[in-house]
Design a protein around this motif. Structure first.
Motif, PDB file in Angstrom:
ATOM      1  N   VAL A  21      49.745   8.134  10.428  1.00 25.16           N
ATOM      2  CA  VAL A  21      50.862   8.960  10.876  1.00 25.16           C
ATOM      3  C   VAL A  21      52.152   8.530  10.170  1.00 25.16           C
ATOM      4  CG1 VAL A  21      52.345   9.455  12.871  1.00 25.16           C
ATOM      5  CG2 VAL A  21      49.858   9.503  13.108  1.00 25.16           C
ATOM      6  N   SER A  22      52.869   9.505   9.651  1.00 27.69           N
ATOM      7  CA  SER A  22      54.151   9.249   9.006  1.00 27.69           C
ATOM      8  C   SER A  22      55.193   8.943  10.072  1.00 27.69           C
ATOM      9  CB  SER A  22      54.554  10.489   8.214  1.00 27.69           C
ATOM     10  OG  SER A  22      55.807  10.294   7.624  1.00 27.69           O
ATOM     11  N   PHE A  23      55.969   7.875   9.850  1.00 30.10           N
ATOM     12  CA  PHE A  23      57.028   7.525  10.786  1.00 30.10           C
ATOM     13  C   PHE A  23      58.114   6.775  10.041  1.00 30.10           C
ATOM     14  CE2 PHE A  23      54.350   3.813  10.646  1.00 30.10           C
ATOM     15  CZ  PHE A  23      55.201   2.726  10.805  1.00 30.10           C
ATOM     16  N   VAL A  24      59.279   6.666  10.665  1.00 30.35           N
ATOM     17  CA  VAL A  24      60.387   5.915  10.097  1.00 30.35           C
ATOM     18  C   VAL A  24      60.782   4.846  11.103  1.00 30.35           C
ATOM     19  CG1 VAL A  24      62.773   6.022   9.263  1.00 30.35           C
ATOM     20  CG2 VAL A  24      61.211   7.933   8.834  1.00 30.35           C
ATOM     21  N   ALA A  25      60.842   3.601  10.643  1.00 28.22           N
ATOM     22  CA  ALA A  25      61.296   2.503  11.495  1.00 28.22           C
ATOM     23  C   ALA A  25      62.813   2.452  11.472  1.00 28.22           C
ATOM     24  CB  ALA A  25      60.710   1.179  11.011  1.00 28.22           C
ATOM     25  N   HIS A  26      63.409   2.287  12.648  1.00 30.52           N
ATOM     26  CA  HIS A  26      64.858   2.164  12.776  1.00 30.52           C
ATOM     27  C   HIS A  26      65.178   0.831  13.457  1.00 30.52           C
ATOM     28  CE1 HIS A  26      65.975   6.330  11.676  1.00 30.52           C
ATOM     29  NE2 HIS A  26      64.851   6.687  12.273  1.00 30.52           N
ATOM     30  N   PRO A  27      65.218  -0.269  12.685  1.00 28.77           N
ATOM     31  CA  PRO A  27      65.606  -1.544  13.296  1.00 28.77           C
ATOM     32  C   PRO A  27      67.117  -1.571  13.538  1.00 28.77           C
ATOM     33  CG  PRO A  27      65.108  -1.851  10.967  1.00 28.77           C
ATOM     34  CD  PRO A  27      64.875  -0.402  11.282  1.00 28.77           C
ATOM     35  N   TYR A  28      67.538  -2.278  14.563  1.00 31.37           N
ATOM     36  CA  TYR A  28      68.966  -2.437  14.840  1.00 31.37           C
ATOM     37  C   TYR A  28      69.165  -3.772  15.547  1.00 31.37           C
ATOM     38  CZ  TYR A  28      67.707  -0.823  19.551  1.00 31.37           C
ATOM     39  OH  TYR A  28      67.128  -0.693  20.793  1.00 31.37           O
ATOM     40  N   SER A  29      70.408  -4.235  15.551  1.00 28.56           N
ATOM     41  CA  SER A  29      70.721  -5.498  16.217  1.00 28.56           C
ATOM     42  C   SER A  29      70.907  -5.234  17.702  1.00 28.56           C
ATOM     43  CB  SER A  29      71.991  -6.116  15.643  1.00 28.56           C
ATOM     44  OG  SER A  29      71.772  -6.504  14.315  1.00 28.56           O
ATOM     45  N   HIS A  30      69.974  -5.750  18.490  1.00 29.76           N
ATOM     46  CA  HIS A  30      70.014  -5.556  19.933  1.00 29.76           C
ATOM     47  C   HIS A  30      71.041  -6.494  20.565  1.00 29.76           C
ATOM     48  CE1 HIS A  30      68.938  -5.480  24.112  1.00 29.76           C
ATOM     49  NE2 HIS A  30      68.533  -6.723  24.069  1.00 29.76           N
ATOM     50  N   ASP A  31      71.874  -5.953  21.435  1.00 34.19           N
ATOM     51  CA  ASP A  31      72.853  -6.742  22.184  1.00 34.19           C
ATOM     52  C   ASP A  31      72.262  -7.042  23.554  1.00 34.19           C
ATOM     53  OD1 ASP A  31      74.933  -7.778  23.666  1.00 34.19           O
ATOM     54  OD2 ASP A  31      76.304  -6.103  23.306  1.00 34.19           O
ATOM     55  N   PRO A  32      71.977  -8.326  23.849  1.00 30.99           N
ATOM     56  CA  PRO A  32      71.373  -8.666  25.156  1.00 30.99           C
ATOM     57  C   PRO A  32      72.214  -8.222  26.348  1.00 30.99           C
ATOM     58  CG  PRO A  32      71.340 -10.558  23.667  1.00 30.99           C
ATOM     59  CD  PRO A  32      72.156  -9.486  23.000  1.00 30.99           C
ATOM     60  N   ALA A  33      73.499  -7.952  26.146  1.00 34.52           N
ATOM     61  CA  ALA A  33      74.364  -7.525  27.248  1.00 34.52           C
ATOM     62  C   ALA A  33      74.321  -6.014  27.478  1.00 34.52           C
ATOM     63  CB  ALA A  33      75.800  -7.968  26.986  1.00 34.52           C
ATOM     64  N   ALA A  34      73.620  -5.284  26.637  1.00 38.48           N
ATOM     65  CA  ALA A  34      73.580  -3.821  26.774  1.00 38.48           C
ATOM     66  C   ALA A  34      72.982  -3.422  28.118  1.00 38.48           C
ATOM     67  CB  ALA A  34      72.769  -3.208  25.637  1.00 38.48           C
ATOM     68  N   ALA A  35      73.624  -2.473  28.785  1.00 37.38           N
ATOM     69  CA  ALA A  35      73.163  -2.042  30.109  1.00 37.38           C
ATOM     70  C   ALA A  35      71.891  -1.204  30.019  1.00 37.38           C
ATOM     71  CB  ALA A  35      74.265  -1.245  30.802  1.00 37.38           C
ATOM     72  N   SER A  36      71.748  -0.439  28.949  1.00 37.41           N
ATOM     73  CA  SER A  36      70.580   0.432  28.771  1.00 37.41           C
ATOM     74  C   SER A  36      70.056   0.269  27.350  1.00 37.41           C
ATOM     75  CB  SER A  36      70.971   1.894  29.008  1.00 37.41           C
ATOM     76  OG  SER A  36      69.987   2.762  28.472  1.00 37.41           O
ATOM     77  N   TYR A  37      68.805  -0.171  27.228  1.00 36.04           N
ATOM     78  CA  TYR A  37      68.205  -0.357  25.904  1.00 36.04           C
ATOM     79  C   TYR A  37      68.187   0.954  25.124  1.00 36.04           C
ATOM     80  CZ  TYR A  37      66.490  -4.744  27.925  1.00 36.04           C
ATOM     81  OH  TYR A  37      66.405  -5.965  28.516  1.00 36.04           O
ATOM     82  N   GLY A  38      67.791   2.025  25.766  1.00 35.44           N
ATOM     83  CA  GLY A  38      67.664   3.305  25.086  1.00 35.44           C
ATOM     84  C   GLY A  38      68.993   3.879  24.652  1.00 35.44           C
ATOM     85  N   LEU A  39      69.989   3.834  25.545  1.00 30.19           N
ATOM     86  CA  LEU A  39      71.304   4.347  25.174  1.00 30.19           C
ATOM     87  C   LEU A  39      71.927   3.482  24.088  1.00 30.19           C
ATOM     88  CD1 LEU A  39      72.739   5.438  28.650  1.00 30.19           C
ATOM     89  CD2 LEU A  39      72.037   6.914  26.746  1.00 30.19           C
ATOM     90  N   GLU A  40      71.671   2.172  24.137  1.00 30.47           N
ATOM     91  CA  GLU A  40      72.149   1.285  23.082  1.00 30.47           C
ATOM     92  C   GLU A  40      71.566   1.715  21.737  1.00 30.47           C
ATOM     93  OE1 GLU A  40      72.052  -3.429  21.773  1.00 30.47           O
ATOM     94  OE2 GLU A  40      70.298  -2.555  22.776  1.00 30.47           O
ATOM     95  N   ALA A  41      70.261   1.973  21.695  1.00 32.14           N
ATOM     96  CA  ALA A  41      69.609   2.386  20.450  1.00 32.14           C
ATOM     97  C   ALA A  41      70.241   3.674  19.924  1.00 32.14           C
ATOM     98  CB  ALA A  41      68.111   2.582  20.669  1.00 32.14           C
ATOM     99  N   ALA A  42      70.439   4.655  20.797  1.00 30.42           N
ATOM    100  CA  ALA A  42      71.021   5.928  20.378  1.00 30.42           C
ATOM    101  C   ALA A  42      72.409   5.713  19.792  1.00 30.42           C
ATOM    102  CB  ALA A  42      71.078   6.893  21.560  1.00 30.42           C
ATOM    103  N   GLU A  43      73.211   4.893  20.463  1.00 31.26           N
ATOM    104  CA  GLU A  43      74.582   4.663  20.011  1.00 31.26           C
ATOM    105  C   GLU A  43      74.609   3.903  18.684  1.00 31.26           C
ATOM    106  OE1 GLU A  43      78.406   2.189  21.599  1.00 31.26           O
ATOM    107  OE2 GLU A  43      77.323   3.394  23.073  1.00 31.26           O
ATOM    108  N   VAL A  44      73.881   2.798  18.607  1.00 29.29           N
ATOM    109  CA  VAL A  44      73.886   1.968  17.404  1.00 29.29           C
ATOM    110  C   VAL A  44      73.326   2.738  16.205  1.00 29.29           C
ATOM    111  CG1 VAL A  44      72.909  -0.118  16.338  1.00 29.29           C
ATOM    112  CG2 VAL A  44      73.786  -0.207  18.672  1.00 29.29           C
ATOM    113  N   LEU A  45      72.299   3.546  16.435  1.00 23.64           N
ATOM    114  CA  LEU A  45      71.667   4.289  15.344  1.00 23.64           C
ATOM    115  C   LEU A  45      72.378   5.611  15.047  1.00 23.64           C
ATOM    116  CD1 LEU A  45      67.923   3.669  16.309  1.00 23.64           C
ATOM    117  CD2 LEU A  45      69.221   2.559  14.465  1.00 23.64           C
TER     118      LEU A  45
END
Length: 165
Positions: A21-45
């Motif tokens: 399956v074709s896919f694209v990896a989107h690594p980002y620097s996770h902030d342990p203080a982020a309240a929501s992992y998913g919203l953090e990903a959306a914002e950072v990316l």
């Protein structure tokens, strides 16, 4: 096919690669203080939160299941139970979710789980060209087509997400 460095490999990326399956990896620097992992990903990316989906482990009538919903909203537990023909759903114990999937909270992917569970993807995914889900660790999201996600997780689709109000 996107190439990965060995350090980025997870059971989720391995499952996608094995399925071709074709896919694209989107690594980002996770902030342990982020309240929501998913919203953090959306914002950072810089990606619309309606295209970034979170993976939630629930118990439906005492059996574990997976709900995949946009990070811009929340999981409707009644709709989740109904989608699987159950009566009652509740969020799974975090330690149980980690044991069942082999992933840590905030990094639970619907793909490559240690022990797969019945999966329901919110039907809003059907209108998207691609969506993002956790790649199996905090700080890694994977972008793929909704059809591939549904096929690889043997998911059904239903309206299980609710907008944040």
């Amino acid at each position: 096919m996107a190439r990965k460095h060995a350090s980025q490999g997870t059971p989720a990326t391995a499952a996608l690669a094995a399925a071709g399956v074709s896919f694209v990896a989107h690594p980002y620097s996770h902030d342990p203080a982020a309240a929501s992992y998913g919203l953090e990903a959306a914002e950072v990316l810089g990606i619309d939160p309606a295209r970034v989906f979170k993976t939630l482990m629930v118990e439906v009538d005492g059996r574990l299941a997976v709900g995949v919903v946009p990070v811009s909203g929340s999981l409707d537990l009644k709709a989740m139970a109904a989608a699987l023909g159950g009566k009652r759903a509740a969020m799974a114990d975090p330690a149980t979710a980690e044991r069942r999937t082999g992933y840590v909270l905030g990094g639970i992917s619907p793909l490559g789980q240690r022990q797969p569970s019945p999966t329901v993807v919110d039907d809003s995914a059907l209108g998207l060209e691609t969506l993002l889900v956790s790649g199996g660790r905090r700080g890694l999201d994977l972008e793929l087509s909704p059809a591939d996600l549904i096929r690889l997780t043997a998911a059904r689709t239903a309206r299980i997400g609710t907008p944040r109000g």
